[in-house]
Design a protein around this motif. Structure first.
Motif, PDB file in Angstrom:
ATOM      1  N   MET A  43       0.847  -1.180   0.000  1.00 58.01           N
ATOM      2  CA  MET A  43       0.000   0.000   0.000  1.00 58.01           C
ATOM      3  C   MET A  43       0.884   1.230   0.000  1.00 58.01           C
ATOM      4  SD  MET A  43      -3.274  -0.187   2.535  1.00 58.01           S
ATOM      5  CE  MET A  43      -2.833   1.304   3.342  1.00 58.01           C
ATOM      6  N   MET A  44       0.436   2.272  -0.670  1.00 62.75           N
ATOM      7  CA  MET A  44       1.168   3.522  -0.653  1.00 62.75           C
ATOM      8  C   MET A  44       0.162   4.668  -0.644  1.00 62.75           C
ATOM      9  SD  MET A  44       4.009   5.073  -3.242  1.00 62.75           S
ATOM     10  CE  MET A  44       2.852   5.217  -4.568  1.00 62.75           C
ATOM     11  N   LEU A  45       0.455   5.652   0.154  1.00 63.36           N
ATOM     12  CA  LEU A  45      -0.382   6.838   0.255  1.00 63.36           C
ATOM     13  C   LEU A  45       0.505   8.058   0.057  1.00 63.36           C
ATOM     14  CD1 LEU A  45      -3.159   8.073   0.968  1.00 63.36           C
ATOM     15  CD2 LEU A  45      -2.415   8.061   3.354  1.00 63.36           C
ATOM     16  N   GLU A  46       0.091   8.948  -0.814  1.00 67.51           N
ATOM     17  CA  GLU A  46       0.805  10.202  -1.045  1.00 67.51           C
ATOM     18  C   GLU A  46      -0.108  11.354  -0.658  1.00 67.51           C
ATOM     19  OE1 GLU A  46       3.511   9.070  -4.924  1.00 67.51           O
ATOM     20  OE2 GLU A  46       1.581  10.023  -5.243  1.00 67.51           O
ATOM     21  N   THR A  47       0.456  12.307   0.080  1.00 67.47           N
ATOM     22  CA  THR A  47      -0.338  13.457   0.482  1.00 67.47           C
ATOM     23  C   THR A  47       0.559  14.666   0.702  1.00 67.47           C
ATOM     24  OG1 THR A  47      -2.034  14.229   2.015  1.00 67.47           O
ATOM     25  CG2 THR A  47      -0.245  12.919   2.950  1.00 67.47           C
ATOM     26  N   GLN A  48      -0.051  15.808   0.740  1.00 71.84           N
ATOM     27  CA  GLN A  48       0.677  17.057   0.969  1.00 71.84           C
ATOM     28  C   GLN A  48       0.025  17.792   2.125  1.00 71.84           C
ATOM     29  OE1 GLN A  48       1.191  19.391  -2.518  1.00 71.84           O
ATOM     30  NE2 GLN A  48       2.134  21.083  -1.448  1.00 71.84           N
ATOM     31  N   LEU A  49       0.842  18.135   3.121  1.00 73.39           N
ATOM     32  CA  LEU A  49       0.380  18.921   4.260  1.00 73.39           C
ATOM     33  C   LEU A  49       1.178  20.214   4.269  1.00 73.39           C
ATOM     34  CD1 LEU A  49       0.209  16.137   6.976  1.00 73.39           C
ATOM     35  CD2 LEU A  49      -1.715  17.207   5.821  1.00 73.39           C
ATOM     36  N   GLY A  50       0.531  21.294   3.933  1.00 67.13           N
ATOM     37  CA  GLY A  50       1.240  22.572   3.835  1.00 67.13           C
ATOM     38  C   GLY A  50       2.266  22.510   2.714  1.00 67.13           C
TER      39      GLY A  50
END
Length: 127
Positions: free
Chosen positions: A108-115
């Motif tokens: 599983m892989m999750l990509e996200t951007q916080l700020g």
């Protein structure tokens, strides 16, 4: 549609023939291998989806020992990636039956951007 063939000579002679079909957001491939040792394998892949059209993508693959009617490998995946932002996910499953003990693998892989920071969170397990 394309047709490919290959011949190799090592300890045994092998002949492989394959078919591929490809459109913008759909690909399928089927290969057949025969050897002088009596091995015969049929394998295939399919890939559907486009990052440009909604970002969804999925597919799968298999490998079959034709001589023994035994499924050697099977797997699939599904994911999504935002074409404009750093966001997405991918889920994969793969089973390997080639050895004496079958092996299952999950990714599983999750990509996200916080700020201003971008994170990629991979995860893998075997059973």
């Amino acid at each position: 549609v394309s047709l490919q063939g290959a011949y190799s000579l090592s300890d045994e002679e092998r002949f492989t023939i394959g078919l591929k079909y490809k459109q913008e957001d759909f690909k399928i491939q089927l290969d057949h291998m025969v050897s002088t040792a009596g091995d015969q394998e049929l394998s295939g892949k399919v890939d559907v989806g486009s990052e440009k059209k909604g970002g969804f993508r999925g597919g799968g693959q298999f490998k079959l020992d034709v001589a023994d009617s035994r499924l050697l490998e099977v797997g699939g995946y599904f994911g999504w990636r935002d074409p404009k932002e750093f966001q997405g996910f991918l889920v994969e499953y793969h089973r390997n039956n080639a050895g004496d003990i079958p092996e299952d693998k999950f990714n599983m892989m999750l990509e996200t951007q916080l700020g201003i920071t971008m994170q990629r969170w991979p995860s893998s397990s075997r059973a």
